[in-house]
Design a protein around this motif. Structure first.
Motif, short mmCIF file in Angstrom:
data_model
loop_
_atom_site.label_atom_id
_atom_site.label_comp_id
_atom_site.label_asym_id
_atom_site.label_seq_id
_atom_site.Cartn_x
_atom_site.Cartn_y
_atom_site.Cartn_z
N LYS A 1 -59.71 18.89 94.19
CA LYS A 1 -58.38 19.22 93.67
C LYS A 1 -57.49 18.35 94.07
O LYS A 1 -57.36 18.03 94.97
CB LYS A 1 -57.89 20.87 93.88
N ALA A 2 -56.58 17.82 93.13
CA ALA A 2 -55.50 16.78 93.08
C ALA A 2 -54.30 17.71 93.56
O ALA A 2 -53.96 18.76 93.21
CB ALA A 2 -55.31 16.01 91.96
N VAL A 3 -53.61 17.15 94.80
CA VAL A 3 -52.60 17.67 95.12
C VAL A 3 -51.21 16.69 94.53
O VAL A 3 -51.24 15.61 94.90
CB VAL A 3 -52.36 17.75 96.71
N VAL A 4 -50.47 17.63 94.11
CA VAL A 4 -49.08 16.74 93.35
C VAL A 4 -48.09 17.21 94.04
O VAL A 4 -47.59 18.15 94.34
CB VAL A 4 -49.19 16.67 91.77
#
Length: 57
Positions: free
Chosen positions: A54-57
């Motif tokens: 999961k990308a953390v933005v």
């Protein structure tokens, strides 16, 4: 021609099944097709798994 399909799963769900059918259709036409998925449920040598993050933005 080379085709790489990228999806969450190879046959786990409606979109995955549609993508897998496209992949099989291309193979039947003699086109070099592969799947890169997060969850593999088939035993095809043309399906590869990639770690899902999961990308953390």
């Amino acid at each position: 021609m080379n085709v790489l399909h990228i999806n969450q799963s190879d046959i786990g769900g409606g979109a995955a099944i549609a993508g897998y059918r496209l992949h099989q259709g291309l193979l039947a036409q003699g086109i070099n097709s592969h799947l890169l998925v997060g969850k593999v449920k088939t035993s095809s040598d043309r399906v590869a798994s990639s770690k899902v993050t999961k990308a953390v933005v």
